[in-house]
Each structure stands twice: as C-alpha cells, then as structure tokens.
Enzyme design. Sequence first.
Site, mmCIF file in Angstrom:
data_model
loop_
_atom_site.group_PDB
_atom_site.id
_atom_site.type_symbol
_atom_site.label_atom_id
_atom_site.label_comp_id
_atom_site.label_asym_id
_atom_site.label_seq_id
_atom_site.Cartn_x
_atom_site.Cartn_y
_atom_site.Cartn_z
ATOM 1 N N GLY A 188 13.257 8.834 -6.461
ATOM 2 C CA GLY A 188 13.619 10.171 -6.038
ATOM 3 C C GLY A 188 12.468 11.146 -6.149
ATOM 4 O O GLY A 188 12.628 12.330 -5.865
ATOM 5 N N ASP A 189 11.302 10.654 -6.560
ATOM 6 C CA ASP A 189 10.116 11.502 -6.682
ATOM 7 C C ASP A 189 8.904 10.628 -6.385
ATOM 8 O O ASP A 189 9.030 9.575 -5.785
ATOM 9 C CB ASP A 189 10.058 12.136 -8.080
ATOM 10 N N ASP A 190 7.718 11.047 -6.832
ATOM 11 C CA ASP A 190 6.512 10.289 -6.518
ATOM 12 C C ASP A 190 6.578 8.881 -7.096
ATOM 13 O O ASP A 190 7.008 8.689 -8.241
ATOM 14 C CB ASP A 190 5.286 11.007 -7.087
ATOM 15 N N SER A 243 9.939 6.497 -0.848
ATOM 16 C CA SER A 243 10.265 7.776 -1.478
ATOM 17 C C SER A 243 10.380 8.845 -0.389
ATOM 18 O O SER A 243 9.408 9.539 -0.085
ATOM 19 C CB SER A 243 9.201 8.174 -2.499
#
Length: 477
Positions: free
Chosen positions: A253-255, A286
């Site tokens: 959900g992020d890098d 992502s």
Amino acid sequence: MCSYMNSLVLVCLVLGSLCVNVAESRDLNCLHEKVEYSAINCRKHSALLTDFGGKGDGVTSNTAAFKAAIANLSKVASDGGAQLIVPPGKWLTGSFNLTSHFTLYISKDAVLLASQDETEYPLIDPLPSYGVGRDGGKRFISLIFGTNLTDVVVTGGNGTIDGQGESWWKDFKSGKLKNTRPYLIEILYSRNVQISHLTLINSPSWHVHPTYCRDVIIESLTILAPIDSPNTDGINPDSCINTRIRDSYVVSGDDCIAVKSGWDQYGIKFGMPTQHLSIKRFTCISPDSAVIALGSEMSGGIQDVRAEDVHAINSQAGVRIKTAPGRGAYVKDIFVRNLRMETMQYVFWMTGAYGSHPDDGYDPKALPVVNNINFKDMVGKNVSMVGNLAGIEGHPFTGLCLSNITAELAVKKKKKNIHPIFSSEKKKLPWNCTDISGVSSQVTPKACDLLPEKKVDCAYPTDILPIDKVVLKTCST
C-alpha cells in the site's frame, strides 16, 4: 548416532544453569530429515520453541516462550551461537527481542501471528534521527526487534510472519492512535544482519526496517499487504551502510523499497547517510506509490544506490525522489538500469515539494542537493506519463542522465458519441519538467527541453560493492 547427547553434555559443562532449559531440546537430525539453508554464519547449538513452552495452536500466546528461549540461547553466543527453530504451526506472539550470534529459523508451514493486543508492544522513544514517531508520538516496539547486535539472522523455509495489521490500519485511519504503529521487523545499531527466505504479510506499518546498521543482507522475501493499506512499505533501509536487497517480491500500500536517512533537523544532526545500497532482481506492485523511493526522509543523505533488473507492475512510479526545503543533505550518485515497467502512472517522478515535517523546528533554508542521477536501459508499457520532474525553484536538481529508454504511452479510451472538436479534455504531455538540468539520449517519447539530446551512455558503476562479495554459508537445522 544422533549428536544430541554430546552437544548437551558440552552445554551443561559450559553453562550449567542453561541445562534445565535446553535439556528437553532435541537434535533435529534425530527427528526429521536435515533442512539446509543459507546464512552469514551457522550455529553450534539448536533448540525448538516448544522446548520453552511454545504452543502452535494459533490461540496461546508465545511471547514468554520466545523471550525465554532467546534469553537462554544468548548464553551460548560465545560458544558458536545458537539457532531457535519455530516448527510448523500457528504461533501467536507479541514483541520479542533478538540477540547476537543468533538465528531465528521459521520453518515451512510455520506462521508467526502478531498479537493484536497493544499491551504486547511496549512504547519506546522515537528514533534520534526522526525526533518523533513517523505517525506521531512515541513508537510501539516492532514485533521482531533488536538493537546493538552482531551477526543476527532471521530466516526460514519460507515460513510466514503475519502482522495482522487490519485493526492497526483502522485505528490509524480514524485518528485513534497517539503513537506510531509497530513495524514487523526492525533492527537498530547492528552489524552483519540477514533477513531472508520468508513471507511477510499485513504489517501494521513498514515491514522491514534496518536502521543505523552496517553489512545488511535482505533476500528472497515475499511481502504482501492490501494495496489500500496505509504506510505498509516493503523494505526501508534507513541510515544503513553496505546493504544488498535481492530476489524479492512486494505488493504494498506504499513504497516497495523506501530508502531513508532521517527527518529534517533531527536527521541533519544525527548525520548518518544510507550509502552503498545494491538492489537486484526485484519485483513490485504498488498502484499508489513507488517501486523505489529515495526519501522523503533523507536528511542524513543518500549516496551510491545501484538498482538493476527491476520489474514494476501496476505501480504509481518506477523511481521517485522525494524531498523538500528543510531536509538538507543530498541524494546523489544514483544508478538504475534494466527496469521493466507495465501499467504505470509515471516512469520517473521527482519532487522538491514533499513537505511533511516532524515539527516546526526545521530550517526552511536547509536545501537538499540532488545530483548525478542516472537511468538507462528501460522499457515501459501502458505508461500515463514518462517524467514528472520538479526540483526546487532557484535550487534545481542537477546531473540527470537518461539513456536508452522507451515508454509506450497508455491509450485513453474516447467517450462514445462525442466528436473530438467538442471535447474539452486536454492532451496530457509525456513530460513535465521544472528546475532540473541534465541530458538524455535515445529516449522515447523525446525528453523535455531541460534534458537536451546528447549522445551519451549514462553511467553505471563497474566496481563491486563489499556487500556483494559476501558469500553465504550452507547451514542446517
């Protein structure tokens, strides 16, 4: 004949009091076929979590069992070290600390289930290079934690560590949390660290966070979290020197990889960069973040990052540099090649206006230097925009070099029954560049005017980093 009795006698002679706790341990060769694994060092002594009262029923808390096992096994650190084997089963646990000259081996079909009880995660002070927890306040200690260690391995037969982060995500989104969520694995101030051959899922926040470490090997990890889960970064090397990341796959959900080194005035004061980082054979999904992000917390500096053979799928950006006035320090000597991308919003995204700050004490005149950024030999398909590159007004990002890069732009579907002359939609340009300088060569679509065409093959180092020379040993349980 099994070697158990000889090993037990030796341990008893050396340590005496430890015998009570390891007397029930078993040489696994007596019970099962030998399992081999790769590690920076092998261990002389072994024990099972069940020897310390562990129960793999998915219900019973094993926090005390992990703590007792590691406390006892730490006593043989000077006698060849020890490995703790987590056998198949579901092992519910709160936070526990690792020790030096130690291997935590999570077997195939073993699952560590992170407790959802906040009291199982004591609060600890913010990192000195951040000044405050990344979510604010203090920090809940990570599930697997260690500090000031030498020679520590967390590995397995692709066993699973499940952070069970959903309740944390809900509390974070609703503003109920006053302190920063726990990470799944965090190791601080340590040397000779290995994290490998595991499946990590659903961390409350970042999954793997080595910080203030040297000589770190991270490889063969599968990291999975819902693409809408908040701040579930995959691998975040933070103020680390000599690190390699290999053969890993992240859905986040992020890098997927976020390279960091401290936040504003706190990172500037602490002054420990991330440097000599090698990334190879890495795959990322992502949709809302980057495959490889540099920053935004980079106030100790980021230098000499080498990434190659990276596969990006349905991600927001291939490579992203995030910084802002107040960060200070630098992002320089960055080298990326052989990046394959499919369904991307951006191939390259750089911004000098990523303005989150720990508090009001930062110096807006502390301007970061971004220089010598090299990208080469890349192919992208179904890309919305090739480059969105924005430095800082009056303080541009310099020394950008792009060569042999081809991006096929996504085809936007036309709305039915609307003649083109009546459409108010503006055609999206493939490049947006401000406050940058550099060159480009054989880039399609043609790069922006601030990256003029010049016959050049962008640099990629030919030397081998020391961490890439490390050869793992074959160990066994």
